[in-house]
Design an enzyme around this catalytic site. Sequence first.
Site, PDB file in Angstrom:
ATOM      1  N   GLY A 196       0.831  -1.216   0.000  1.00 31.41           N
ATOM      2  CA  GLY A 196       0.000   0.000   0.000  1.00 31.41           C
ATOM      3  C   GLY A 196       0.858   1.256   0.000  1.00 31.41           C
TER       4      GLY A 196
ATOM      5  N   CYS B  82       0.281   0.704  13.148  1.00 34.73           N
ATOM      6  CA  CYS B  82      -1.186   0.808  13.179  1.00 34.73           C
ATOM      7  C   CYS B  82      -1.640   0.446  14.592  1.00 34.73           C
ATOM      8  CB  CYS B  82      -1.831  -0.056  12.107  1.00 34.73           C
ATOM      9  SG  CYS B  82      -1.347  -1.762  12.176  1.00 34.73           S
TER      10      CYS B  82
ATOM     11  N   ARG C 204       4.981 -13.106   1.809  1.00 34.91           N
ATOM     12  CA  ARG C 204       4.502 -11.727   1.733  1.00 34.91           C
ATOM     13  C   ARG C 204       5.257 -10.938   0.657  1.00 34.91           C
ATOM     14  NH1 ARG C 204       1.067  -9.788   5.480  1.00 34.91           N
ATOM     15  NH2 ARG C 204       1.953  -7.700   5.362  1.00 34.91           N
TER      16      ARG C 204
HETATM   17  N1  SAM Z   1       3.676  -1.055   4.597  1.00 34.04           N
HETATM   18  C1  SAM Z   1       2.740  -2.114   4.280  1.00 34.04           C
HETATM   19  C2  SAM Z   1       1.599  -1.541   3.466  1.00 34.04           C
HETATM   20  O1  SAM Z   1       1.299  -0.337   3.621  1.00 34.04           O
HETATM   21  O2  SAM Z   1       0.994  -2.257   2.663  1.00 34.04           O
HETATM   22  C3  SAM Z   1       2.294  -2.841   5.522  1.00 34.04           C
HETATM   23  C4  SAM Z   1       3.449  -3.324   6.355  1.00 34.04           C
HETATM   24  S1  SAM Z   1       3.005  -4.287   7.742  1.00 34.04           S
HETATM   25  C5  SAM Z   1       2.396  -3.129   8.868  1.00 34.04           C
HETATM   26  C6  SAM Z   1       4.558  -4.693   8.416  1.00 34.04           C
HETATM   27  C7  SAM Z   1       5.406  -5.640   7.589  1.00 34.04           C
HETATM   28  O3  SAM Z   1       6.621  -5.891   8.301  1.00 34.04           O
HETATM   29  C8  SAM Z   1       4.770  -6.998   7.342  1.00 34.04           C
HETATM   30  O4  SAM Z   1       4.691  -7.240   5.974  1.00 34.04           O
HETATM   31  C9  SAM Z   1       5.719  -7.978   8.018  1.00 34.04           C
HETATM   32  O5  SAM Z   1       5.859  -9.186   7.320  1.00 34.04           O
HETATM   33  C10 SAM Z   1       7.025  -7.222   8.060  1.00 34.04           C
HETATM   34  N2  SAM Z   1       7.929  -7.698   9.131  1.00 34.04           N
HETATM   35  C11 SAM Z   1       7.707  -8.648  10.052  1.00 34.04           C
HETATM   36  N3  SAM Z   1       8.795  -8.810  10.823  1.00 34.04           N
HETATM   37  C12 SAM Z   1       9.718  -7.943  10.367  1.00 34.04           C
HETATM   38  C13 SAM Z   1      11.054  -7.661  10.756  1.00 34.04           C
HETATM   39  N4  SAM Z   1      11.632  -8.290  11.766  1.00 34.04           N
HETATM   40  N5  SAM Z   1      11.715  -6.734  10.047  1.00 34.04           N
HETATM   41  C14 SAM Z   1      11.124  -6.080   9.021  1.00 34.04           C
HETATM   42  N6  SAM Z   1       9.872  -6.314   8.648  1.00 34.04           N
HETATM   43  C15 SAM Z   1       9.177  -7.233   9.290  1.00 34.04           C
END
Ligand code: SAM
Length: 460
Positions: free
Chosen positions: A115, A231, A139
């Site tokens: 997004g 969020c 993902r």
């Molecule tokens: N920015 C995205 C959007 O607007 O569509 C949503 C991101 S979501 C809130 C957070 C993302 O961080 C997820 O896709 C998750 O898989 C990833 N994530 C999980 N653990 C993480 C880590 N240790 N380091 C970086 N990213 C990580």
Amino acid sequence: MSEIKLPEAFVLRMKNYLGEKEFPAFVKSLEKEPRVSIRINPYKEIDLKEDVTSVAWNDEGYFLSERPSFTLDPLFHAGCYYVQESSSMFIGHILKYIQSPKDGIFLDLAASPGGKSTLLSSFLGKDGFLVANEVIKTRANILKENIIKWGLGNTMVTQNDPEHFKNLEGFFDLVLVDAPCSGEGLFKKDPEARNEWSEDNVNLCALRQERIMDQAGALVKGGGYLIYSTCTFNEKENEEMIRFICSEYAYEPVRIPLDPAWKITESATETEDGIFYGYRFYPHHVEGEGLFISVFKRPEDDYIQEPKKTKDFKHSHIKAASKQESQRLISDLGLDEESTFYSLQDSFFWTNARYQTYFEFLSRFLNIRYFGVELGKFNKDQFIPNHEFAVSILPKMGMTTHELSLSDALSFLRKEDIEIGDIPEGWVLVTYRNNPLGWIKNLGNRINNNYPKEWRIRMR
Ligand code: SAM
């Protein structure tokens, strides 16, 4: 009314933040259906219905009057818009205000499903370059699909842990970290998130965020910007993270101007480097999901890392295209002279020549999942175009196009056989309301539908 109760510790904390008087309005708002909004792709063609309303802080964002079936809208698959809740679109307002250069190099460190990456990609347009990174493999696939459909060709999708960026200190004009968090802002859209919430999880998320920000803080170049968002509402994952970032790195605060009518709540966090600001989007004040966002500026005189130029590009999988191959691609496909081409397993990829040094430097450290635009391959004197090329905004010189009706467009997207009379033999770019959907190949006695199998729609 959701059957799933709000966790007690969460209720206590929110009462503390909002006060006993305001808290009931917050709880009530969690039971309301979220309002559907989309952000349009400024590089594709879309006519919006008259009953849409604009999102106040983003010129490309619109609320729809009802939720349509996006799956059954060919324009959704053509990347003409992204379904995004309105709070996240505030990044558009931030970019406008900070006047980040449009020809900059940006990083979205936690990017899937894409997004915010598609928003950054739109902002950078034909001049800038974006690294959209997602650490989790499945993902990263979703992110890749969304970046391909967005189609601007200014993005490199990588799958790396934030630690793998350690050689890229002071490299990016802007780094966005939309951190994995405890998700309190999703309690409205996804009541199940309430079951997953616990105080322990908040603490665990905060530790993970520290680990991520410890890396991310170093990647911004002097004069560049860091944007941190979650969020969730709690201070541990928000204001405490502001304090953490300031304790690790020298940053300057950035205060974003707000229109009071937007009802975004500003918080001020005192640090040794000054007062830093955070912006909360509460569901009883705004129409989008819960969000927190904060902006930091790296001092102008801080470290800047320029990519080191290499004479010969070396990579374990990706090869630079030869002069002849590049010339052939430019002339056969009508592409700009300012293009650089690479090949991967015989398939050619286009990138903007301006970012050649950046791309080649980044490819030394990062696990690349996609970049630029995959064009296709040569088979003797024939060019076999890829789907990625079809949905990109690159010109398709000399290619026959054929506009489909809604029902034919849906058959194409379901990868069914379609019957179209009166088209020449060979490759044909099929479009819906002038937006490319993909390729068909007319063999004379039958038509091959080349829509990617893994993306086909199954809904009737
Ligand atoms: N920015 C995205 C959007 O607007 O569509 C949503 C991101 S979501 C809130 C957070 C993302 O961080 C997820 O896709 C998750 O898989 C990833 N994530 C999980 N653990 C993480 C880590 N240790 N380091 C970086 N990213 C990580």
